[in-house]
Design a protein around this motif. Structure first.
Motif, PDB file in Angstrom:
ATOM      1  N   VAL A   1       0.835  -1.208   0.000  1.00 10.95           N
ATOM      2  CA  VAL A   1       0.000   0.000   0.000  1.00 10.95           C
ATOM      3  C   VAL A   1       0.866   1.252   0.000  1.00 10.95           C
ATOM      4  CG1 VAL A   1      -1.631   1.361   1.380  1.00 10.95           C
ATOM      5  CG2 VAL A   1      -1.997  -1.102   1.073  1.00 10.95           C
ATOM      6  N   THR A   2       1.936   1.246   0.776  1.00 12.70           N
ATOM      7  CA  THR A   2       2.796   2.425   0.850  1.00 12.70           C
ATOM      8  C   THR A   2       3.513   2.671  -0.473  1.00 12.70           C
ATOM      9  OG1 THR A   2       3.160   1.890   3.185  1.00 12.70           O
ATOM     10  CG2 THR A   2       4.556   3.588   2.230  1.00 12.70           C
ATOM     11  N   ILE A   3       3.944   1.615  -1.144  1.00  9.54           N
ATOM     12  CA  ILE A   3       4.558   1.755  -2.467  1.00  9.54           C
ATOM     13  C   ILE A   3       3.543   2.340  -3.449  1.00  9.54           C
ATOM     14  CG2 ILE A   3       5.414   0.457  -4.464  1.00  9.54           C
ATOM     15  CD1 ILE A   3       6.715  -1.468  -2.409  1.00  9.54           C
ATOM     16  N   ALA A   4       2.303   1.854  -3.383  1.00  8.81           N
ATOM     17  CA  ALA A   4       1.258   2.369  -4.275  1.00  8.81           C
ATOM     18  C   ALA A   4       1.006   3.854  -4.014  1.00  8.81           C
ATOM     19  CB  ALA A   4      -0.036   1.573  -4.070  1.00  8.81           C
ATOM     20  N   ILE A   5       0.982   4.239  -2.737  1.00  8.99           N
ATOM     21  CA  ILE A   5       0.771   5.652  -2.388  1.00  8.99           C
ATOM     22  C   ILE A   5       1.919   6.504  -2.921  1.00  8.99           C
ATOM     23  CG2 ILE A   5       0.706   7.288  -0.458  1.00  8.99           C
ATOM     24  CD1 ILE A   5      -0.772   5.091   1.147  1.00  8.99           C
ATOM     25  N   LEU A   6       3.147   6.018  -2.775  1.00 11.17           N
ATOM     26  CA  LEU A   6       4.315   6.748  -3.268  1.00 11.17           C
ATOM     27  C   LEU A   6       4.257   6.903  -4.787  1.00 11.17           C
ATOM     28  CD1 LEU A   6       7.072   8.054  -2.764  1.00 11.17           C
ATOM     29  CD2 LEU A   6       8.094   5.771  -2.796  1.00 11.17           C
ATOM     30  N   ALA A   7       3.906   5.835  -5.491  1.00 12.81           N
ATOM     31  CA  ALA A   7       3.835   5.878  -6.954  1.00 12.81           C
ATOM     32  C   ALA A   7       2.724   6.820  -7.431  1.00 12.81           C
ATOM     33  CB  ALA A   7       3.600   4.475  -7.505  1.00 12.81           C
ATOM     34  N   ILE A   8       1.559   6.738  -6.794  1.00 14.12           N
ATOM     35  CA  ILE A   8       0.440   7.605  -7.173  1.00 14.12           C
ATOM     36  C   ILE A   8       0.775   9.063  -6.879  1.00 14.12           C
ATOM     37  CG2 ILE A   8      -1.955   8.210  -6.633  1.00 14.12           C
ATOM     38  CD1 ILE A   8      -2.408   5.178  -6.097  1.00 14.12           C
ATOM     39  N   GLY A   9       1.398   9.309  -5.726  1.00 12.80           N
ATOM     40  CA  GLY A   9       1.785  10.672  -5.367  1.00 12.80           C
ATOM     41  C   GLY A   9       2.768  11.259  -6.360  1.00 12.80           C
ATOM     42  N   ALA A  10       3.771  10.471  -6.764  1.00 10.03           N
ATOM     43  CA  ALA A  10       4.759  10.934  -7.747  1.00 10.03           C
ATOM     44  C   ALA A  10       4.091  11.195  -9.094  1.00 10.03           C
ATOM     45  CB  ALA A  10       5.872   9.903  -7.895  1.00 10.03           C
ATOM     46  N   ASP A  11       3.193  10.304  -9.491  1.00 12.61           N
ATOM     47  CA  ASP A  11       2.486  10.466 -10.755  1.00 12.61           C
ATOM     48  C   ASP A  11       1.672  11.759 -10.765  1.00 12.61           C
ATOM     49  OD1 ASP A  11       1.477   9.056 -13.350  1.00 12.61           O
ATOM     50  OD2 ASP A  11      -0.352   9.701 -12.336  1.00 12.61           O
ATOM     51  N   LEU A  12       0.947  12.019  -9.692  1.00 13.46           N
ATOM     52  CA  LEU A  12       0.132  13.235  -9.603  1.00 13.46           C
ATOM     53  C   LEU A  12       1.001  14.488  -9.603  1.00 13.46           C
ATOM     54  CD1 LEU A  12      -2.544  12.128  -6.968  1.00 13.46           C
ATOM     55  CD2 LEU A  12      -2.876  12.456  -9.427  1.00 13.46           C
ATOM     56  N   LEU A  13       2.128  14.432  -8.895  1.00 14.81           N
ATOM     57  CA  LEU A  13       3.039  15.576  -8.833  1.00 14.81           C
ATOM     58  C   LEU A  13       3.529  15.958 -10.231  1.00 14.81           C
ATOM     59  CD1 LEU A  13       4.889  17.607  -7.357  1.00 14.81           C
ATOM     60  CD2 LEU A  13       6.544  15.740  -7.086  1.00 14.81           C
TER      61      LEU A  13
END
Length: 206
Positions: free
Chosen positions: A181-193
């Protein structure tokens, strides 16, 4: 999910390790890919051999590449970073080339007609117009690095992958879910940024 919410003090160190590994690899990859991409865009004969080599590297499974590097660079962050930088090149170089080639030749000719030097054309015309496409490539490369970086825990480079491997080794479902879940949050956050940066830096038409 309960492990993630009940043990943030144990999860966050892995998160910061993963974040550090991701962006250090991305920074090094950009330092290589940006000049290489510009060079290939200007000298077309280089495009086929360079992209072929990068394509071959990109198809090598991450564990196989790490295993090949270990005898020379050992276990740890150095080997992980080299692998991640290598994987990012195909995505980044391809986007840099596409960005430069996508610039309207008439704009370049107009700049030459105005008496601009080659350096002025590059930094005042080509770079600003290419930035949005390059940012799109950086976005894709970052998400790729985050996901492939998970495997880096296998060679002792730390990161959230270590939490997942701990869960697998100890049959601890909570750790596996927390890491995933934390990896997914990091990836989604980077994508949105980077999507926001794309919109900000894209040319506006009135």
């Amino acid at each position: 999910m309960s492990y993630l919410f009940n043990n943030p003090d144990k999860v966050m160190p892995f998160f910061w390790e993963h974040l550090s590994l991701t962006f250090s690899a991305l920074l090094i990859a950009l330092c290589i890919a940006l000049p290489l991409g510009f060079l290939i865009a200007k000298y077309k004969r280089l495009q086929a051999p360079v992209t072929s080599v990068l394509g071959i590297i990109y198809t090598i499974p991450s564990m196989a590449l790490y295993a090949a590097l270990i005898p020379y660079t050992g276990l740890g962050v150095t080997t992980a970073t080299i692998g991640l930088v290598a994987y990012a090149q195909m995505i980044l170089v391809r986007n840099v080339v596409a960005a430069i080639k996508g610039i309207d030749p008439m704009m370049i000719e107009a700049a030459k007609g105005m008496g601009m030097s080659k350096a002025q054309i590059i930094f005042k015309i080509e770079v600003p117009l290419a930035v949005p496409v390059i940012i799109a490539g950086i976005r894709v490369a970052t998400v790729s690095i985050i996901s492939i970086g998970t495997v880096a825990a296998w060679i002792g480079a730390g990161g959230l992958g270590r939490l997942i491997f701990q869960g697998l080794n100890h049959d601890h479902t909570g750790k596996i879910i927390a890491g995933t879940v934390t990896i997914a949050i990091l990836a989604i956050g980077a994508d949105l940024l980077f999507r926001v940066l794309e919109k900000i830096l894209s040319p506006r038409t009135n």
